[in-house]
Design a protein around this motif. Structure first.
Motif, PDB file in Angstrom:
ATOM      1  N   THR A  95      -5.163  -3.347  -9.111  1.00 30.07           N
ATOM      2  CA  THR A  95      -5.452  -1.891  -8.745  1.00 30.07           C
ATOM      3  C   THR A  95      -6.556  -2.041  -7.712  1.00 30.07           C
TER       4      THR A  95
ATOM      5  N   ARG B 121       2.115   0.861  -6.509  1.00 31.48           N
ATOM      6  CA  ARG B 121       2.793   0.583  -7.706  1.00 31.48           C
ATOM      7  C   ARG B 121       4.087   1.430  -8.104  1.00 31.48           C
ATOM      8  N   ARG B 122       5.143   0.963  -8.369  1.00 29.78           N
ATOM      9  CA  ARG B 122       6.457   1.759  -8.518  1.00 29.78           C
ATOM     10  C   ARG B 122       6.321   2.873  -9.447  1.00 29.78           C
TER      11      ARG B 122
ATOM     12  N   MET C 202      -2.604  -0.580  -4.843  1.00 28.34           N
ATOM     13  CA  MET C 202      -2.422  -2.055  -5.494  1.00 28.34           C
ATOM     14  C   MET C 202      -3.106  -2.808  -4.506  1.00 28.34           C
TER      15      MET C 202
END
Length: 142
Positions: free
Chosen positions: A37, A129-130, A136
């Motif tokens: 992250t 991020r999904r 990220m």
């Protein structure tokens, strides 16, 4: 007042934060780049850059100081400590130590940055991020 005391707390207690940064630094030094992250990458940057500065010194005290801030795990290869060459297998009649993260830091990475005065890492922004849409980043050694 808390002037000049900025610290990336990462929403964790100090012991958890230290363990997280130690693990991230170990993986970054092992692989050369990691995806994490953005907040963790920004917290990791000064942590790793101080380790590389210690590696540039190269003396015994610097090695002991750096050993406190990374996990010294074996990478699975062999290293010639004098030249910094990495071998997959040991040749007949040669005695080479196993490559660890600390040996790689001091024999390979420290020598690579002798002419550079800081700025050993770079951070690239990646798509979110999904699962939770957190920002990220890719942090890598320059």
């Amino acid at each position: 007042m808390r002037h000049l005391t900025k610290k990336h707390t990462l929403g964790k207690a100090q012991d958890q934060r230290d363990a997280l940064l130690r693990a991230l630094a170990t993986e970054l030094l092992t692989h050369g780049e990691i995806k994490t992250t953005l907040a963790r990458a920004k917290a990791l940057r000064p942590y790793v850059e101080s380790l590389i500065t210690l590696a540039k010194k190269g003396d015994l005290n610097a090695r002991r100081q750096a050993a406190k801030f990374i996990y010294d795990k074996e990478i699975g290869k062999y290293i010639d400590v004098a030249t910094g060459e990495v071998f997959e297998t040991v040749e007949e009649g040669k005695k080479l130590p196993k490559q660890t993260v600390l040996r790689k830091l001091f024999c390979v990475i420290g020598k690579k940055y002798t002419d550079r005065n800081g700025g050993y890492t770079r951070i690239y922004h990646l798509p979110p991020r999904r699962g939770d849409a957190s920002e990220m980043a890719l942090i890598q050694l320059v």
